[in-house]
Design an enzyme around this catalytic site. Structure first.
Site, mmCIF file in Angstrom:
data_model
loop_
_atom_site.group_PDB
_atom_site.id
_atom_site.type_symbol
_atom_site.label_atom_id
_atom_site.label_comp_id
_atom_site.label_asym_id
_atom_site.label_seq_id
_atom_site.Cartn_x
_atom_site.Cartn_y
_atom_site.Cartn_z
ATOM 1 C CB SER A 47 -0.888 -0.002 1.248
ATOM 2 O OG SER A 47 -0.073 0.197 2.396
ATOM 3 C CG ASP B 150 -3.895 -2.911 -1.433
ATOM 4 O OD1 ASP B 150 -4.852 -3.112 -2.195
ATOM 5 O OD2 ASP B 150 -3.972 -3.040 -0.188
ATOM 6 C CG HIS B 151 -6.605 0.403 -1.669
ATOM 7 N ND1 HIS B 151 -7.912 0.514 -2.082
ATOM 8 C CD2 HIS B 151 -6.546 -0.707 -0.890
ATOM 9 C CE1 HIS B 151 -8.617 -0.498 -1.580
ATOM 10 N NE2 HIS B 151 -7.808 -1.255 -0.868
ATOM 11 C CD GLU C 46 -12.686 -0.463 -4.616
ATOM 12 O OE1 GLU C 46 -11.526 -0.842 -4.386
ATOM 13 O OE2 GLU C 46 -13.466 -0.082 -3.723
ATOM 14 C CG HIS D 26 -9.998 -4.498 -2.255
ATOM 15 N ND1 HIS D 26 -8.849 -3.810 -1.980
ATOM 16 C CD2 HIS D 26 -9.999 -4.726 -3.593
ATOM 17 C CE1 HIS D 26 -8.185 -3.625 -3.099
ATOM 18 N NE2 HIS D 26 -8.860 -4.170 -4.099
ATOM 19 C CG ASN E 148 -7.052 -7.460 -2.004
ATOM 20 O OD1 ASN E 148 -6.764 -8.260 -2.875
ATOM 21 N ND2 ASN E 148 -7.004 -6.156 -2.176
ATOM 22 C CB ILE E 149 -5.936 -11.706 3.392
ATOM 23 C CG1 ILE E 149 -7.172 -12.446 2.859
ATOM 24 C CG2 ILE E 149 -5.728 -11.989 4.884
ATOM 25 C CD1 ILE E 149 -7.038 -13.954 2.818
ATOM 26 C CB SER F 175 -7.435 -7.071 9.025
ATOM 27 O OG SER F 175 -7.663 -5.782 8.533
HETATM 28 P P1 13P Z 1 -8.722 -6.618 5.215
HETATM 29 O O1 13P Z 1 -8.656 -5.388 6.056
HETATM 30 O O2 13P Z 1 -10.051 -7.290 5.320
HETATM 31 O O3 13P Z 1 -7.595 -7.544 5.461
HETATM 32 O O4 13P Z 1 -8.601 -6.136 3.669
HETATM 33 C C1 13P Z 1 -7.351 -5.921 3.079
HETATM 34 C C2 13P Z 1 -7.461 -5.265 1.746
HETATM 35 O O5 13P Z 1 -8.495 -5.192 1.125
HETATM 36 C C3 13P Z 1 -6.224 -4.706 1.176
HETATM 37 O O6 13P Z 1 -6.472 -4.034 -0.002
HETATM 38 O O1 G3H Z 2 -6.779 -1.900 2.270
HETATM 39 C C1 G3H Z 2 -5.881 -1.494 2.994
HETATM 40 C C2 G3H Z 2 -4.795 -2.404 3.409
HETATM 41 O O2 G3H Z 2 -5.172 -3.136 4.553
HETATM 42 C C3 G3H Z 2 -3.532 -1.643 3.611
HETATM 43 O O3 G3H Z 2 -3.587 -0.916 4.791
HETATM 44 O O4 G3H Z 2 -3.003 1.362 4.029
HETATM 45 O O5 G3H Z 2 -2.767 0.703 6.454
HETATM 46 O O6 G3H Z 2 -1.189 -0.186 4.721
HETATM 47 P P1 G3H Z 2 -2.571 0.331 5.020
HETATM 48 ZN ZN ZN Z 3 -8.372 -3.065 -0.088
#
Ligand code: 13P
Ligand code: G3H
Ligand code: ZN
Length: 311
Positions: free
Chosen positions: A50, A82-83, A134, A213, A256-257, A259
């Site tokens: 990210s 990511d994002h 997205e 996600h 996506n995992i 957390s």
């Molecule tokens: P979680 O917070 O459910 O793990 O999602 C992670 C995610 O979507 C990262 O882009």
């Molecule tokens: O979707 C978000 C991901 O869990 C990444 O989280 O932006 O805190 O690194 P972060």
């Molecule tokens: Zn995400």
């Protein structure tokens, strides 16, 4: 083997009725825990970074850690942004060796989302990189942005064909009830994903890879360990794993995992310190934390994603 894109992974996953795990990485122990599990199970992988991870650990360090994992395991691994929230961050990751980027303009109006996504797709495809986009917004926290449940919205299936045709994106993240973070559903309610939306999207985009996600399942054994060892996370609830397994058997090719990795690591370290208050060598508490990530990822690869043996 060099880093790969997600193209071939998704084609095989779609046909095979399974999904690829996309796990967020922020440091060496996380990269090692994930990739050691995947190597033992011969599973293809997406490691994702990210904006927050880049500013925490630095682009080059993360890149080199992932390259080390490729060299150690020989697995097909895609390195994904990511994002990404702007053309500039996508360009920087493409120029810096990533094989896949997400442009997340889902909070923008439809036409603006198309415009920015198309611009990223043009640059990415010219450089052999694939793009995830997205449509629809998830609740929860991503980087500094906190989307409340009231401001989130499910993907409108009637929009997806036009969006994919006009942008040329390679995969599409949709909102069907998952959300980011550890608090996804209200305690006492019955967590249910909107499979009717997924089915409708699948019909309109046959063969096209869909992304979910916010797909941590928030294992209650880790929440319990955290709460028993000085933490405070009442009401942390995730997506039921049987629903993720069902999604993986449908058009969903990337799950996506993040957390769950954080929970595994934090629960293990909290417990470790409670049991060994005299210890202060980081290797002592990071070793079991890395092992906890490894066994959690192994469980996801086999029981949730179904991608073991598919590398
Ligand atoms: P979680 O917070 O459910 O793990 O999602 C992670 C995610 O979507 C990262 O882009
Ligand atoms: O979707 C978000 C991901 O869990 C990444 O989280 O932006 O805190 O690194 P972060
Ligand atoms: Zn995400």
């Amino acid at each position: 083997m060099p880093l790969v894109t997600t193209k071939e992974m998704f084609e095989k996953a779609y046909k095979g009725g399974y999904a690829i795990g996309a796990f967020n990485v922020n440091n060496m122990e996380i990269v090692q825990g994930i990739t050691e599990a995947a190597a033992e199970l011969n599973a293809p992988l997406i490691l994702q970074v990210s904006k927050g991870a880049r500013s925490y650990a630095n682009h080059t360090y993360l890149m080199k850690l992932v390259e080390a994992a490729v060299a150690e395991t020989g697995l097909p691994i895609a390195l994904h942004l990511d994002h990404g929230d702007s053309f500039d961050i996508c360009k920087s990751c493409i120029d810096g060796g990533f094989t896949s980027v997400m442009i997340d303009a889902s909070s923008k109006p439809f036409e603006e989302n198309i415009e920015i996504t198309r611009k990223v797709v043009e640059y990415a495809h010219d450089h052999g990189v694939v793009v995830e986009a997205e449509l629809g917004t998830l609740a929860g926290i991503e980087d500094e942005v906190n989307v409340s449940a009231e401001d989130s919205s499910y993907t409108r299936p009637e929009d997806v064909q036009e969006f994919v045709e006009k942008t040329g994106c390679d995969s599409l993240a949709i909102a069907i009830g998952t959300s980011h973070g550890a608090y996804k559903f209200k305690p006492g309610t019955d967590p249910k994903l909107r499979f009717d939306i997924l089915e409708d999207v699948e019909k309109r985009l046959p063969g096209f890879p869909i992304v979910l996600h916010g797909s941590s399942s928030v294992p209650q054994e880790f929440v319990k360990l955290i709460n028993e060892n000085g933490g405070n996370m009442p009401g942390a609830i995730g997506v039921p794993e049987d629903q993720l397994r069902k999604a993986a058997s449908m058009a969903v090719c990337k799950i996506n995992i993040d957390s769950d990795l954080r929970l595994a690591m934090t629960a293990t370290i909290r417990q470790y310190f409670n049991e060994h208050p005299e210890h202060f060598d980081p290797r002592q508490y990071l070793k079991p934390a890395r092992a906890a990530i490894k066994s959690m990822v192994a469980h996801k690869l086999v029981d949730v994603l179904g991608c073991d043996g598919k590398a």
